[in-house]
Design a protein around this motif. Structure first.
Motif, short mmCIF file in Angstrom:
data_model
loop_
_atom_site.label_atom_id
_atom_site.label_comp_id
_atom_site.label_asym_id
_atom_site.label_seq_id
_atom_site.Cartn_x
_atom_site.Cartn_y
_atom_site.Cartn_z
N VAL A 182 18.35 26.21 23.73
CA VAL A 182 18.65 27.00 24.92
C VAL A 182 19.45 26.15 25.90
CG1 VAL A 182 16.60 28.45 24.72
CG2 VAL A 182 16.49 26.32 26.04
N SER A 183 20.07 26.81 26.86
CA SER A 183 20.79 26.13 27.93
C SER A 183 20.03 26.35 29.24
CB SER A 183 22.22 26.67 28.05
OG SER A 183 22.96 26.42 26.87
N PRO A 184 19.26 25.36 29.68
CA PRO A 184 18.48 25.55 30.91
C PRO A 184 19.39 25.44 32.15
CG PRO A 184 17.59 23.75 29.53
CD PRO A 184 18.97 24.05 29.06
N ILE A 185 19.58 26.55 32.82
CA ILE A 185 20.46 26.62 33.99
C ILE A 185 19.65 27.16 35.17
CG2 ILE A 185 22.59 27.57 34.94
CD1 ILE A 185 23.17 25.89 32.52
N ASP A 186 19.71 26.49 36.33
CA ASP A 186 18.95 26.98 37.48
C ASP A 186 19.72 28.09 38.21
OD1 ASP A 186 20.82 25.80 39.21
OD2 ASP A 186 19.56 24.10 39.70
N GLY A 193 23.35 27.57 39.14
CA GLY A 193 24.30 27.28 38.09
C GLY A 193 24.31 25.86 37.60
N ARG A 194 23.30 25.07 37.97
CA ARG A 194 23.23 23.67 37.57
C ARG A 194 22.44 23.52 36.27
NH1 ARG A 194 20.79 21.56 43.18
NH2 ARG A 194 19.31 23.14 42.45
N VAL A 195 22.92 22.66 35.38
CA VAL A 195 22.20 22.35 34.15
C VAL A 195 20.96 21.53 34.50
CG1 VAL A 195 22.30 21.21 31.91
CG2 VAL A 195 24.33 22.38 32.80
N MET A 196 19.81 21.97 34.03
CA MET A 196 18.56 21.26 34.28
C MET A 196 18.38 20.19 33.19
SD MET A 196 16.06 24.26 35.76
CE MET A 196 16.31 25.47 34.45
N ALA A 209 28.65 32.07 25.47
CA ALA A 209 29.61 33.02 26.02
C ALA A 209 29.47 33.19 27.54
CB ALA A 209 29.45 34.38 25.34
N TYR A 210 28.39 32.67 28.11
CA TYR A 210 28.10 32.87 29.53
C TYR A 210 28.27 31.59 30.34
CZ TYR A 210 26.08 37.22 27.81
OH TYR A 210 25.89 38.44 27.21
N LEU A 211 28.66 30.51 29.71
CA LEU A 211 28.74 29.21 30.38
C LEU A 211 30.18 28.85 30.72
CD1 LEU A 211 26.30 27.24 28.05
CD2 LEU A 211 25.75 28.22 30.28
N ASP A 212 30.38 28.13 31.82
CA ASP A 212 31.71 27.61 32.11
C ASP A 212 31.89 26.25 31.44
OD1 ASP A 212 30.64 25.58 33.82
OD2 ASP A 212 30.80 26.89 35.58
N TRP A 213 33.11 25.72 31.52
CA TRP A 213 33.42 24.50 30.80
C TRP A 213 32.60 23.30 31.30
CZ3 TRP A 213 34.31 22.27 26.67
CH2 TRP A 213 34.90 21.01 26.56
N ALA A 214 32.41 23.20 32.59
CA ALA A 214 31.63 22.08 33.13
C ALA A 214 30.19 22.13 32.62
CB ALA A 214 31.66 22.11 34.66
N ARG A 222 30.16 21.05 28.87
CA ARG A 222 30.30 19.59 28.72
C ARG A 222 28.99 18.87 29.06
NH1 ARG A 222 34.78 16.41 28.61
NH2 ARG A 222 33.64 14.94 29.90
N GLU A 223 28.36 19.28 30.14
CA GLU A 223 27.12 18.60 30.55
C GLU A 223 26.00 18.83 29.55
OE1 GLU A 223 24.21 17.96 34.42
OE2 GLU A 223 25.99 19.23 34.59
N ILE A 224 25.93 20.02 29.01
CA ILE A 224 24.88 20.31 28.02
C ILE A 224 25.07 19.44 26.78
CG2 ILE A 224 24.11 22.06 26.37
CD1 ILE A 224 24.51 24.08 28.75
N VAL A 225 26.29 19.37 26.26
CA VAL A 225 26.53 18.55 25.07
C VAL A 225 26.26 17.07 25.37
CG1 VAL A 225 28.26 17.77 23.41
CG2 VAL A 225 28.12 20.19 24.02
#
Length: 295
Positions: free
Chosen positions: A14-18, A21-24, A53-58, A61-64
């Protein structure tokens, strides 16, 4: 397993986003570490469960970068690349290799349908943009343009296109693909398939969101399949299938995020306009997790 020889259980993270819009990162760090501790063979950020499909490029990058850092080279990281243009797909591919990913999961997004030649050109360009192994990802339920058997056969001739994750739910199609490519591409199951059956016909594992919630059970199932203990594998598979049925009734990302919240991971809700897991969905996921001892 080497960092370029993929097999086994690869949870789609999963992509944990608060809500800003910040990656947790701290949540993703903990989840990665716990999954590795429970025996998974690799991790896949930015798959379908990761809401690419719902994430921006920044955010991507941070998730990876977070997943690569959290794994510390203990297991391979196969990062999802998805775009509507070849240029953007190549940019993502090059960036993720620079960040330290061990493989690329290649998805084609499309608004207008793309024919076979365009589909072939897209995946070929991704492979040419990296020295990493490439996993082709086909999901005809959500994609405007799918990988046909002739295109898959052509792509199998490209040296670093080595795997396919097929989410069609058509196991007969998987066998047709295996027969067509003659071992040049190895196949991973998706949660839409019954993983034991895919292993039985020659699959090498599964890449799927449910493994985030049941990593130990997924690894056990894989080991039973590898040992050829098919009766025991199917006994476990039948219990686990209730979880897949819950996902089929509700939003996939909402199910995984909702289940992880029940397990104590504050991963947040799916990115709007997706809806969070409904009360009915929560009850279904909770019952499925309790049935397999994951809650």
């Amino acid at each position: 397993m080497t960092q370029s020889d993929f097999h086994g259980v690869f949870p789609y993270l999963v992509s944990p986003i608060d809500d800003r819009g910040r990656v947790m990162d701290h949540v993703l760090d903990r989840l990665c570490d716990d999954l590795i501790g429970k025996g998974v063979h690799g991790l896949t950020p930015l798959g379908s469960t990761g809401e690419f499909a719902y994430l921006d490029w920044a955010q991507k990058r941070e998730i990876v970068a977070t997943v690569v850092r959290a794994t510390g080279r203990r297991v391979p990281v196969v990062a999802g690349v998805a775009a509507t243009t070849i240029a953007e797909a190549q940019r993502q591919t090059e960036a993720f290799e620079t960040l330290g990913a061990d493989g690329i999961l290649a998805v084609m997004e499309a608004y207008f349908p793309v024919g076979d030649e365009g589909t072939y050109a897209y995946f070929k360009a991704i492979a040419e943009a990296t020295s990493l192994p490439v996993v082709l990802y086909t999901n005809p339920n959500f994609q405007r343009s799918d990988l046909s058997l002739p295109v898959l056969e052509r792509l199998s001739e490209i040296e670093n296109i080595r795997y396919l994750k097929d989410a069609s739910s058509n196991t007969g199609r998987l066998l047709s693909i295996m027969n067509r490519v003659g071992g040049k591409i190895e196949v991973f199951s998706a949660s839409a398939h019954i993983p034991t059956c895919v292993m039985m016909i020659g699959g090498v594992g599964w890449m799927a969101g449910p493994a985030c919630l049941v990593p130990e059970q997924s690894v056990e199932l894989y080991e039973l399949c590898r040992a050829g203990q098919w009766d025991k594998a199917m006994e476990l598979q039948r219990r686990l299938w209730g979880l897949n049925q819950a996902f089929a009734r509700h939003n996939l990302a909402a199910c995984i995020k909702g289940g992880l919240e029940m397990q104590g991971y504050e991963v947040g809700v799916p990115l709007p306009p997706q809806a969070p897991l409904s009360d009915e969905g929560r009850a279904d996921v909770r019952a499925a997790l309790e049935a397999v001892g994951a809650l």
